[in-house]
Each structure stands twice: as structure tokens, then as C-alpha cells.
Design an enzyme around this catalytic site. Structure first.
Site, mmCIF file in Angstrom:
data_model
loop_
_atom_site.group_PDB
_atom_site.id
_atom_site.type_symbol
_atom_site.label_atom_id
_atom_site.label_comp_id
_atom_site.label_asym_id
_atom_site.label_seq_id
_atom_site.Cartn_x
_atom_site.Cartn_y
_atom_site.Cartn_z
ATOM 1 N N SER A 145 0.456 -1.067 0.084
ATOM 2 C CA SER A 145 -0.374 0.238 0.030
ATOM 3 C C SER A 145 0.951 1.295 -0.383
ATOM 4 O O SER A 145 2.314 1.481 0.088
ATOM 5 C CB SER A 145 -0.991 -0.477 1.665
ATOM 6 O OG SER A 145 -1.096 1.422 1.691
ATOM 7 N N SER A 146 0.696 2.307 -0.400
ATOM 8 C CA SER A 146 1.192 3.624 -0.601
ATOM 9 C C SER A 146 1.453 3.778 0.745
ATOM 10 O O SER A 146 1.925 5.137 1.029
ATOM 11 C CB SER A 146 0.333 5.031 -1.579
ATOM 12 O OG SER A 146 -0.512 4.860 -1.297
ATOM 13 N N CYS A 147 0.581 3.498 1.601
ATOM 14 C CA CYS A 147 0.962 4.267 3.171
ATOM 15 C C CYS A 147 1.545 3.183 4.101
ATOM 16 O O CYS A 147 2.751 4.460 4.941
ATOM 17 C CB CYS A 147 -0.210 4.134 4.171
ATOM 18 S SG CYS A 147 -0.311 1.948 4.365
ATOM 19 N N TYR A 182 -1.515 -1.014 10.377
ATOM 20 C CA TYR A 182 -1.473 -1.311 9.254
ATOM 21 C C TYR A 182 -0.324 -1.276 8.304
ATOM 22 O O TYR A 182 0.629 -2.183 7.313
ATOM 23 C CB TYR A 182 -2.506 -0.566 8.270
ATOM 24 C CG TYR A 182 -2.946 -1.351 6.913
ATOM 25 C CD1 TYR A 182 -3.803 -2.650 6.461
ATOM 26 C CD2 TYR A 182 -2.232 -0.480 6.022
ATOM 27 C CE1 TYR A 182 -3.564 -2.567 5.182
ATOM 28 C CE2 TYR A 182 -2.748 -0.508 4.066
ATOM 29 C CZ TYR A 182 -3.448 -2.066 4.319
ATOM 30 O OH TYR A 182 -3.827 -2.209 2.972
ATOM 31 N N LYS A 234 2.439 -4.034 6.693
ATOM 32 C CA LYS A 234 2.875 -4.006 4.326
ATOM 33 C C LYS A 234 4.374 -3.491 4.865
ATOM 34 O O LYS A 234 5.181 -4.780 3.764
ATOM 35 C CB LYS A 234 2.220 -3.122 4.222
ATOM 36 C CG LYS A 234 0.167 -3.409 4.048
ATOM 37 C CD LYS A 234 0.339 -4.640 3.267
ATOM 38 C CE LYS A 234 -1.311 -5.289 3.174
ATOM 39 N NZ LYS A 234 -1.492 -5.812 2.482
ATOM 40 N N HIS A 244 -13.286 3.201 2.263
ATOM 41 C CA HIS A 244 -12.567 4.732 2.055
ATOM 42 C C HIS A 244 -13.107 5.322 1.520
ATOM 43 O O HIS A 244 -14.845 5.100 1.219
ATOM 44 C CB HIS A 244 -11.146 3.629 0.945
ATOM 45 C CG HIS A 244 -10.370 2.945 0.934
ATOM 46 N ND1 HIS A 244 -9.825 1.264 1.254
ATOM 47 C CD2 HIS A 244 -9.364 3.267 2.720
ATOM 48 C CE1 HIS A 244 -9.174 1.129 1.758
ATOM 49 N NE2 HIS A 244 -8.257 2.277 2.539
HETATM 50 P P1 GDP Z 1 -6.187 7.309 3.337
HETATM 51 O O1 GDP Z 1 -6.111 7.741 2.130
HETATM 52 O O2 GDP Z 1 -5.352 6.277 4.062
HETATM 53 O O3 GDP Z 1 -6.261 8.314 4.586
HETATM 54 O O4 GDP Z 1 -8.045 6.534 3.421
HETATM 55 P P2 GDP Z 1 -9.188 7.120 3.311
HETATM 56 O O5 GDP Z 1 -9.666 6.465 1.642
HETATM 57 O O6 GDP Z 1 -10.516 6.688 4.567
HETATM 58 O O7 GDP Z 1 -9.226 8.615 3.720
HETATM 59 C C1 GDP Z 1 -8.704 9.875 1.993
HETATM 60 C C2 GDP Z 1 -9.430 10.841 2.796
HETATM 61 O O8 GDP Z 1 -10.747 11.477 2.772
HETATM 62 C C3 GDP Z 1 -9.392 11.547 3.797
HETATM 63 O O9 GDP Z 1 -8.434 12.421 3.866
HETATM 64 C C4 GDP Z 1 -10.639 11.412 4.282
HETATM 65 O O10 GDP Z 1 -10.926 12.008 5.375
HETATM 66 C C5 GDP Z 1 -11.667 11.620 3.750
HETATM 67 N N1 GDP Z 1 -12.720 11.713 3.629
HETATM 68 C C6 GDP Z 1 -13.541 12.105 2.915
HETATM 69 N N2 GDP Z 1 -14.359 11.880 3.318
HETATM 70 C C7 GDP Z 1 -15.111 10.667 3.724
HETATM 71 C C8 GDP Z 1 -15.564 9.539 3.728
HETATM 72 O O11 GDP Z 1 -16.304 9.192 4.551
HETATM 73 N N3 GDP Z 1 -15.473 8.559 4.694
HETATM 74 C C9 GDP Z 1 -13.535 8.084 4.133
HETATM 75 N N4 GDP Z 1 -12.735 6.941 4.921
HETATM 76 N N5 GDP Z 1 -13.051 8.987 3.814
HETATM 77 C C10 GDP Z 1 -13.504 10.193 3.808
#
Ligand code: GDP
Length: 320
Positions: A108-110, A137, A141, A180
Site C-alpha cells: 500500500s502507498s501508506c 497497517y 505492509k 475508503h
Molecule cells: P487514507 O488515504 O488512508 O486517508 O484513506 P481514506 O480513503 O479513508 O481517506 C482519504 C481521505 O478522504 C481522508 O482525508 C478522509 O478524511 C477523507 N474522507 C472524506 N469523506 C470520507 C468518507 O466518507 N470516508 C472516508 N473513508 N474518508 C473520507
């Protein structure tokens, strides 16, 4: 790689694993082993050992993982680190014990530091502090990459690693909180449209930037990397820096993403940001130069991919 190879896709019911199975079939591979979670629990070492000793596996795609969005990672950190470490350790070790020569581990990119220089190159791994919301996580990874490299160095295996950026597409998890951002927002905008709601809430400030890759493209990239000759892979990587980024090389703000999803879904109301929810890492754009020089680039643009994802949501999730 022979088309007669017997291939085990670990995580074949997940979004990426299922896409890899579809791509393998498209490419003419016929002997694909796809046990369900109920048939094979990858967290249990003895089950994994029995599986590999009973099957004559030539290649493994390790796409099984406990995954989730920012909220799920923050809420279940023990599940994320424990299950991912167990899955990786069991599959990689037992594959080696059973004599499997070729394995592709999906990360993953994280894995990259929170403040890594953008776009993030493969060699920024382990150069800084990780983003706290998904550190457990990420540690798991990173361990997966290091397991592959260590078995290669000690035992001469050919175990490769790819680090996909944020993926989305058919078969995604549309859970309202644990998903996500793309599936979460597809569901929320769809339900707001159905219910004629005046506004939709989006977590965080809208300022973070993310890169998104359509899952069919990601699966294609996985087959591409697996198909490289050992010599080409070795020439383009290092024994202790062996992973390859998979992405598009382009990112958008969460605000831009939300506006595009609203448009694709056909929601015309207001978009409200909730800054009390976490933003996570400010930016994580992949440097995809290594993969580009190996002859692969993404095909599906974000808007087209979102339309395909929404069609899948309507067909398979919204109806239930
Ligand atoms: P990340 O890339 O590990 O941070 O994974 P996420 O896909 O969960 O979140 C990406 C970004 O989208 C973060 O800045 C979240 O705060 C934002 N975000 C906005 N609305 C949502 C939502 O409804 N669900 C999730 N998962 N993230 C959200």
C-alpha cells in the site's frame, strides 16, 4: 510464466484479488486456485501449511489483507496489525516451504513516511515517521516487503512486491463508516439523491490530496510485474529495495473528488466538510517512474473509473 501454472490468489473474494482472478482468466491462465475464507483461514498457520502441502502451487498473488479506511484503521488498530502480519507471514513462509518460486505481495502507498517528498519514490521507504492513523497497517505492509526480500536473499526465491495507491472499483466495500473515501462517498451521495437531502457531509477539510487507481488497471499492473523476467526485475530493483509503486502519477484534492462523485451520481445539493473528522496524511502521490520504465501505465481516467464504480454499486450493492 507458463499458462499451465497453478496459481493461488490469496484474497480472491476481495476487490483486488477478484480483479486479479478476472485478469488471469483473460490472459489465458486456467488453473487458478480460489479457496474462500471459510475454506482457508490465512491467519491460521496450520491451515495455510496444509493448504500448500496439498496443492501444487507455482505462483502466488498475495492480495489478502485486512483493509479499511481512515476510521476503521483508527478504531481497530490491533486487528489491522495482527491479521496482516499473520496472513503475510503464513503465506510467504509456507509458500517457501512448499517450494513456490514466484510470489507477488501487494502492499500500500501508506508504507511511506507521512512527510515523504512528493511524488513518493520507492527509496523513501523507512526514511521517516509514518502517518499515525494507519501506522499499524503500514508496519505490517512494510514487514511483507521485508519478508519477501529476506526469503529472496537467504533462499533464492523470486518474491516481488508492488505498492498500489488508493484503489476503487467493482467489488469495493461500501460500508458507511469503515470504507475508503470513494465507496463511502458513492454511497452517501447516492442515498442523498434518493432521499432528496439538501446536503452531504464529507469528512475532514477537503484539502488532503489523494491518488486513485481503478482496480482493473491495478490488476493489470500486478500481472505485468509478475510477468517481468527475473533479470529485468533484478536490474530495476535492489535486493533490499525491491518494491514497485503502482499508480497513475496524478492526484486530486478530496474536495475535487467529492464534486466529481456528486456529478457522476447526479446529486445537485450542497457539499459540507466536517473538519472535526481526521484528514489523515496531507498528500500521498506515487512516483510511478519505475513502473513506467518497465512499460506499464494506467488506462482508466478518474471520471470514467468513478462512472464504472457507480454502475457496479447500482447493480450489486444499492439493490440489496
Ligand atoms: P487514507 O488515504 O488512508 O486517508 O484513506 P481514506 O480513503 O479513508 O481517506 C482519504 C481521505 O478522504 C481522508 O482525508 C478522509 O478524511 C477523507 N474522507 C472524506 N469523506 C470520507 C468518507 O466518507 N470516508 C472516508 N473513508 N474518508 C473520507
Amino acid at each position: 510464466m507458463s499458462k499451465n501454472d497453478r496459481i493461488f490468489v490469496a484474497g480472491n473474494r476481495g476487490m483486488v484479488g477478484a480483479a486479479i482472478v478476472r485478469k488471469l482468466r483473460e490472459h489465458g491462465y486456467k488453473d487458478i486456485v480460489t479457496p474462500s475464507h471459510a475454506d482457508l483461514d490465512l491467519v491460521q498457520q496450520s491451515d495455510v501449511r496444509n493448504f500448500f502441502s496439498e496443492q501444487r502451487i507455482d505462483q502466488v498473488y498475495l492480495a489478502a489483507a485486512k483493509v479499511g479506511g481512515i476510521h476503521a484503521n483508527n478504531t481497530y488498530p490491533a486487528d489491522f496489525i495482527y491479521q496482516n502480519l499473520m496472513i503475510e507471514t503464513n503465506v510467504i513462509h509456507e509458500a517457501w516451504r512448499a517450494g513456490v518460486k514466484h510470489l507477488l505481495f501487494l502492499g500500500s502507498s501508506c508504507i511511506y513516511p507521512k512527510m515523504a517528498a512528493q511524488p513518493m519514490r520507492e527509496d523513501s521507504l523507512l526514511t521517516g515517521v509514518l502517518e499515525p492513523t494507519n501506522e499499524p497497517y503500514a508496519i505490517a505492509k512494510i514487514t511483507g516487503i521485508k519478508l519477501c526480500e529476506s526469503y529472496n536473499r537467504q533462499y533464492g526465491t523470486d518474491y516481488r512486491s508492488v505498492m498500489p495507491t488508493n484503489l476503487y472499483g467493482p467489488g469495493d466495500n461500501y460500508h458507511p463508516e469503515n470504507s475508503h473515501v470513494i465507496p463511502g462517498l458513492i454511497r452517501r451521495f447516492h442515498e442523498a439523491k434518493q432521499g432528496s437531502l439538501a446536503q452531504v457531509e464529507v469528512w475532514g477539510t477537503g484539502a488532503p490530496k489523494r491518488e486513485f487507481l481503478y482496480v482493473e488497471d491495478a490488476a493489470e499492473a500486478c500481472l505485468h510485474v509478475m510477468g517481468l523476467s527475473a533479470e529485468v526485475y533484478a536490474r530495476n530493483t535492489e535486493p533490499m529495495l525491491s518494491h514497485i509503486n503502482i499508480g497513475t502519477g496524478e492526484d486530486v484534492t478530496i474536495r475535487e473528488l467529492a464534486v466529481t462523485i456528486a456529478d457522476v451520481v447526479g446529486y445537485g445539493g450542497k457539499i459540507a466538510f466536517d473538519p472535526t473528522k481526521p484528514d489523515g496524511t496531507p498528500r500521498k502521490l506515487m512516483d510511478v517512474g519505475r513502473l513506467g520504465s518497465l512499460g506499464w501505465r494506467a488506462k482508466t481516467g478518474l471520471r470514467d473509473g468513478l462512472a464504472l464504480a457507480y454502475a457496479d454499486f447500482l447493480a450489486n450493492t444499492a439493490k440489496r
